[in-house]
Every structure is written in structure tokens, then in C-alpha cells.
Write a protein that holds these residues in place. Structure first.
Motif, short mmCIF file in Angstrom:
data_model
loop_
_atom_site.label_atom_id
_atom_site.label_comp_id
_atom_site.label_asym_id
_atom_site.label_seq_id
_atom_site.Cartn_x
_atom_site.Cartn_y
_atom_site.Cartn_z
N ASP A 89 -3.60 9.46 4.07
CA ASP A 89 -3.45 9.16 2.64
C ASP A 89 -4.25 10.13 1.77
OD1 ASP A 89 -1.85 7.09 3.34
OD2 ASP A 89 -3.37 5.52 3.11
N ARG A 141 0.82 -1.21 0.00
CA ARG A 141 0.00 0.00 0.00
C ARG A 141 0.85 1.26 0.00
NH1 ARG A 141 -4.36 1.63 4.70
NH2 ARG A 141 -5.13 3.54 3.72
N SER A 142 2.02 1.19 0.64
CA SER A 142 2.86 2.38 0.75
C SER A 142 3.41 2.82 -0.59
CB SER A 142 4.02 2.11 1.72
OG SER A 142 3.52 1.80 2.99
N SER A 200 1.34 5.71 -2.07
CA SER A 200 0.89 6.71 -1.11
C SER A 200 1.73 7.97 -1.13
CB SER A 200 0.88 6.12 0.31
OG SER A 200 0.02 5.01 0.37
#
Length: 349
Positions: free
Chosen positions: A336, A301-302, A305
Motif C-alpha cells: 500500500d 480498505r481496498s 488503495s
């Protein structure tokens, strides 16, 4: 067979036209002979030719920046037809092109088509009152050629300024005033504004008015406009002594009443805004070079972001307070949805 002739001026004057525009001019062409004839209009550099109809393959004959229609027509004795000339200039200069009118009995007549392309040229002749340049630190639109400033005044009071604008073009220019507001931001030292990042939006506050708002500027003449400023409310911040406040009382309640952030939060807010400008391309290059995007081998997910890679520092005070170190720490701590904001306005609010 008796000869026949075509009566058309040797010089077709199209006048002036704005660059990028199109002007249509009609001329009359008459067969003044005693018998019918077929006429063809072609650019002079395409004549002579073996066959008239092989030249007139289209309905019009073109030699930029002019075109003539129809390029092939038949006229009975005494009959008149309308020849339309299209003028589409691409440069601010006088243009002249030669065309040839050919009859089917090989009578030839050269005609010249002339026109002048012009750019829009408006001149601010005068403004009532003295002309005031921007003051140091004032936020204003650097892409604007002129600045008209009204003095501070009370809400619902009215100020007026008269402007005289001259149309330096030999054409009538329709106009319609629209009040637009640019998204201006203070510039950092050494930072130059980029016009492509400035967006304009119609204002809805209605504090500025122009009279007349629409009309036509006559060719090479002056037009007077009345600008009116009528503020609906005060946009300044007035600070007055707070009752029952002693000299050594805490400042936080006062800051909250004025909607001001504490100094530490104001610094963090400013650093976060600068970081957003670096990531989305509106900050100067010397600031962008201080930040490095965080890349990871794993797809998690990072990776999507907009995280930044914090540098290694040796000093806890000077090192961590540098922009290259403080910016990634503050930026990575944001939610986010804030890091995904594309504009400064949506990010700030």
C-alpha cells in the motif's frame, strides 16, 4: 491678487522599466509666482470639473500605467515640492498619458508622462568550442533554450568553457547564477514532456561552477562568463572481465556485482513505473486509457488503495502479457505504501 505659476517640465520622461516592475521617478514643482496657491494634478480626461477638491479624493492621481503623488498640494511663493511619478508597465510598448495641473485661480497646464515597458531579453552570443546538439537518446532538459556540453573526463580534472551573454535591454539587470538539477526521465515514443511536471532542485555535488556568480549586466552590453566542470567521481559503469569466470558460468553473480536487475525484474520494474505515471497523471493519454480503477460498492480498505481492475483475457500468453493486463496485476501486488507514493522518485526508491 497677483498671479502665480507652477514651473514643471511639460514632458516627464520615466525611461524604461521591466514589465511587472515598478519604477519611481521624482520631479520638482515650484511656485514661481508672488502669492500662495493650491495645485491639483488630475488625468486630462477628468478636467474640467466644478471643484478641485472633489477630484483629489486620494493622495495620488492615477492613469495607468502612471500615477502621480501628491495629487493636491499648496505652495508658497518660491516654494518647491517633490512630485513622485510611479511607472508600472504591463506591456512591452511605449506609453504616454496626459495629466493636467490646475491652480485654484483656474490656470491650467497640460503635462505628458512617457515611459517604455520592456521584457528581459538575454542573448547567448557565443560558447567556446563547437556547438553540439543533443544526441539521440540523451536525457536532457527540453525546456532549456541552450545546451552546453562538456566532454567526458577523469575525476578531479577541470574543463572550461567561456560564454558571452548580451543584455539587449536598456536597463541594468542584476544577476545571480544558481545551479539547478531537473528531475528528468526518459520519454516514451510519441510522448511529449510537460514543463509543469519538471521540478528543479539546487545541486549539491558542486561539479559545475560559474564566474562571476553574481553582478550586474550593463544595458545593451556583453558579459563574459567562465563555466568550469570538475567531476568528483566517475558516474559511468565500467565493466571488466571477472577473474575465474568461465564461459558458461551463471550470470546472476555478475548482475549482482553490477547492481543490475535480471531481465524479468527489469521489465516488471518498468511496467510498474509506467503504471504509477498513468495513475498520477504524468503518462501520455493513450496509456492512461488502458487502465481502469477498481471500484467497489462496499466501503473497505481496498477502495482507498489505488487498485486497478484487471481485464478479462482469453489468451494466457499474448493476453496476459499486454500492458492493460500485466499492469493491474503487478500494481495490485505492490504494498500500500508504494501505491500511495505521489512522486516517481519516492516510488522507485
Amino acid at each position: 491678487m497677483s498671479p502665480y505659476y507652477h514651473a514643471v517640465p511639460r514632458v516627464l520622461e520615466c525611461g524604461c522599466c521591466l514589465i511587472g516592475g515598478v519604477k519611481f521617478v521624482e520631479f520638482l514643482c515650484q511656485n514661481v509666482g508672488v502669492s500662495a496657491g493650491t495645485f491639483c494634478i488630475v488625468p486630462k480626461n477628468q478636467w474640467p470639473a466644478s471643484n478641485l477638491r472633489c477630484l483629489a479624493r486620494t493622495h495620488f492621481s492615477e492613469q495607468p500605467p502612471f500615477a502621480i503623488s501628491p495629487s493636491l498640494f499648496v505652495l508658497q511663493p518660491g516654494e518647491v515640492t517633490v512630485v513622485e511619478v510611479v511607472f508600472f508597465p504591463t506591456a512591452a510598448e511605449k506609453s504616454c498619458e496626459m495629466f493636467t495641473i490646475v491652480c485654484d485661480n483656474c490656470q491650467v497646464k497640460d503635462i505628458s508622462i512617457e515611459g517604455e515597458g520592456q521584457l528581459i531579453a538575454l542573448e547567448l552570443v557565443s560558447v567556446s568550442g563547437r556547438k553540439e546538439p543533443p544526441v539521440v537518446g540523451e536525457v536532457h532538459d527540453l525546456t532549456a533554450e541552450h545546451l552546453v556540453r562538456f566532454s567526458p573526463c577523469n575525476p578531479h580534472s577541470v574543463q572550461e568553457k567561456r560564454l558571452i551573454i548580451r543584455n539587449n535591454v536598456h536597463l541594468e539587470l542584476p544577476f545571480h547564477w544558481q545551479t539547478m538539477k531537473p528531475n528528468l526521465h526518459p520519454q516514451l515514443p510519441g510522448e511529449t514532456p510537460e514543463p509543469k511536471h519538471i521540478q528543479f532542485h539546487p545541486t549539491t555535488d558542486g561539479v559545475f561552477h560559474v564566474t562571476p556568480i553574481t553582478g550586474v549586466l550593463p544595458p545593451c552590453q556583453e558579459q563574459e562568463f567562465l563555466f568550469t566542470f570538475c567531476p568528483k567521481e566517475s558516474h559511468g559503469i565500467s565493466c571488466s572481465p571477472t577473474p575465474n569466470m568461465r564461459k558458461y558460468d551463471h550470470i546472476t553473480p555478475i548482475l549482482k556485482s553490477l547492481h543490475w536487475l535480471p531481465v524479468e525484474l527489469r521489465i516488471e520494474f518498468k511496467v510498474s513505473v509506467l503504471t504509477h505515471q498513468c495513475i498520477y497523471g504524468t503518462a501520455p493519454p493513450y496509456l492512461k486509457e488502458l487502465l481502469t480503477p477498481l471500484t467497489s460498492v462496499r466501503t473497505n480498505r481496498s477502495s482507498n488503495s489505488n487498485l486497478l481492475k484487471p481485464p478479462r483475457t482469453k489468451l494466457r500468453t499474448m493476453g496476459d502479457r499486454a500492458f492493460c493486463s500485466a499492469a493491474p496485476s503487478l500494481w495490485n501486488a505492490l504494498p500500500d505504501h508504494m501505491r500511495a507514493s505521489q512522486t516517481v522518485e519516492s516510488f522507485s526508491f
